[in-house]
Scaffold this motif. Structure first.
Motif, PDB file in Angstrom:
ATOM      1  N   GLU A  39     -12.686  85.952  39.865  1.00 54.41           N
ATOM      2  CA  GLU A  39     -13.938  85.326  40.296  1.00 54.41           C
ATOM      3  C   GLU A  39     -14.826  84.945  39.119  1.00 54.41           C
ATOM      4  O   GLU A  39     -15.347  83.834  39.060  1.00 54.41           O
ATOM      5  N   VAL A  51     -18.080  79.567  44.135  1.00 51.22           N
ATOM      6  CA  VAL A  51     -17.254  80.444  44.979  1.00 51.22           C
ATOM      7  C   VAL A  51     -17.407  80.126  46.467  1.00 51.22           C
ATOM      8  O   VAL A  51     -16.405  80.066  47.196  1.00 51.22           O
ATOM      9  N   ASN A  56     -10.408  78.010  52.425  1.00 51.95           N
ATOM     10  CA  ASN A  56      -9.836  79.214  53.034  1.00 51.95           C
ATOM     11  C   ASN A  56      -8.336  79.280  52.763  1.00 51.95           C
ATOM     12  O   ASN A  56      -7.667  78.251  52.638  1.00 51.95           O
ATOM     13  N   PRO A  70      -7.476  87.434  48.935  1.00 52.94           N
ATOM     14  CA  PRO A  70      -8.278  86.696  47.947  1.00 52.94           C
ATOM     15  C   PRO A  70      -9.547  86.119  48.565  1.00 52.94           C
ATOM     16  O   PRO A  70      -9.699  86.051  49.788  1.00 52.94           O
ATOM     17  N   LEU A  71     -10.461  85.676  47.692  1.00 56.63           N
ATOM     18  CA  LEU A  71     -11.703  85.054  48.143  1.00 56.63           C
ATOM     19  C   LEU A  71     -11.464  83.656  48.701  1.00 56.63           C
ATOM     20  O   LEU A  71     -12.212  83.175  49.550  1.00 56.63           O
ATOM     21  N   VAL A  94      -9.656  85.642  43.081  1.00 58.86           N
ATOM     22  CA  VAL A  94      -9.727  87.036  43.526  1.00 58.86           C
ATOM     23  C   VAL A  94     -10.925  87.729  42.898  1.00 58.86           C
ATOM     24  O   VAL A  94     -11.483  87.280  41.897  1.00 58.86           O
ATOM     25  N   LYS A  95     -11.317  88.834  43.513  1.00 62.29           N
ATOM     26  CA  LYS A  95     -12.380  89.659  42.948  1.00 62.29           C
ATOM     27  C   LYS A  95     -11.854  90.429  41.746  1.00 62.29           C
ATOM     28  O   LYS A  95     -10.646  90.589  41.560  1.00 62.29           O
TER      29      LYS A  95
END
Length: 341
Positions: A39, A51, A56, A70-71, A94-95
């Protein structure tokens, strides 16, 4: 797959790429099937507000000790600063503060690594061959259009600007602006504005040696096509006489082929950009003033061979034989052309 490691370890491969004018160091992971951006790394080139704009994704990352959702995902332009090559790469964001990764598929497409299949022993039984045929990736028009949506929007761009070599002994010609019938004048203006918005043509406000006449043709759907009559101009350019393939050249290479993939470059000549000098040479007159082409127009004599030459250069590595190779090569072509305009 996403662990923090000492970047100087000799048993790991790293490559520096450029994202939105910022350098990012990636680890090349031949065991990864996706490309990873943490991220914080994603925010650096694209901003703090980037972000929430992620697409999606239904992907779930499976690592040696856990799974992670994942984000989101995003397809972005990646530039190899060593060669100046541009690629469109989809990343999963990803975070955490993990190492950015380039997976096997993208690493191969960027020619960062190479798998020598001749050195790999492949043991296949009849069952495995049947399973292989059954498990071939299903590539439909719908899934290609969805995954590489940007390829089917806007105007593409082949590498390199075209410079028209004008014969200095050829006298420049300025043709008068032709009258346009009242019934199609409004449609011509709309088409001209549309091409200007797309940066295909642009107004000219300086004197030019060449001025071609405007030609209007009607399409089957009732719309118009803006062309030029470059008959005098076509006597001036020097041509490189690049050979155009004929059916006799193509057929022998496909004598045993059973499966074909057809790709059509929409408005193909417009994929070639003109340099400034050549752009002025394509100036044409309209009822609303003079315009010049920023992309190679239909009608000029060097257009077919120049387009074919650049197309051959862009696709020279994509000759394939087997069905599974066609599937993979088609995805490579989509990746190479994506966001390349």
């Amino acid at each position: 797959m996403c662990a923090v490691e000492n970047q100087y370890r000799k048993d790991k491969l790293f490559a520096t790429m450029v994202l939105n004018d910022q350098q990012v160091q990636f680890q090349l992971d031949t065991g990864a099937t996706v490309n990873i951006l943490p991220e914080e790394t994603f925010k650096q080139p694209y901003g703090e507000d980037s972000v929430p704009l992620l697409d999606n994704t239904e992907v779930t990352l499976i690592m040696y000790n856990k799974t992670e959702k994942p984000l989101g995902k995003k397809r972005v332009r990646v530039v190899n600063p060593k060669k100046g090559k541009k690629y469109s790469v989809e990343f999963v964001v990803v975070k955490g503060n993990c190492k950015p990764l380039l997976g096997l598929r993208v690493s191969e497409q960027m020619n960062l690594i190479s798998v020598i299949n001749e050195n790999i022993l492949s043991v296949q039984t009849q069952t495995s061959l049947q399973n292989k045929a059954r498990d071939l990736p299903t590539l439909t028009k719908e899934c290609i259009s969805k995954e590489f949506a940007d390829v089917f929007n806007g105007d593409g761009k082949l590498e390199g600007d075209l410079h028209l070599e004008i014969d200095p002994t050829a006298p420049p010609v300025q043709l008068p602006t032709r009258k346009v019938p009242i019934t199609i004048k409004e449609k011509l203006r709309e088409e001209q504005d549309r091409l200007e918005t797309r940066n295909i043509v642009t107004p000219v406000n300086v004197p030019t040696a060449w001025i071609s006449a405007t030609v209007i043709t009607m399409k089957k759907n009732g719309n118009i096509r803006l062309c030029v009559d470059p008959k005098p101009l076509n006597l001036a350019p020097k041509r490189n006489h690049y050979p155009l393939p004929t059916i006799e050249d193509v057929l022998p290479n496909h004598s045993n082929a059973r499966c074909f993939t057809v790709l059509d470059a929409q408005n193909g000549f417009w994929h070639v950009t003109l340099d400034e000098e050549s752009s002025y040479a394509t100036t044409f007159g309209t009822p609303w003033g003079r315009y010049q082409w920023l992309r190679m127009p239909f009608g000029i004599s060097p257009a077919p061979e120049e387009f074919q030459h650049r197309l051959d250069q862009a696709l020279t590595t994509f000759l394939c034989l087997a069905v599974e190779q066609q599937m993979n090569k088609l995805q490579e072509i989509m990746t190479r052309t994506s966001l390349d305009s």
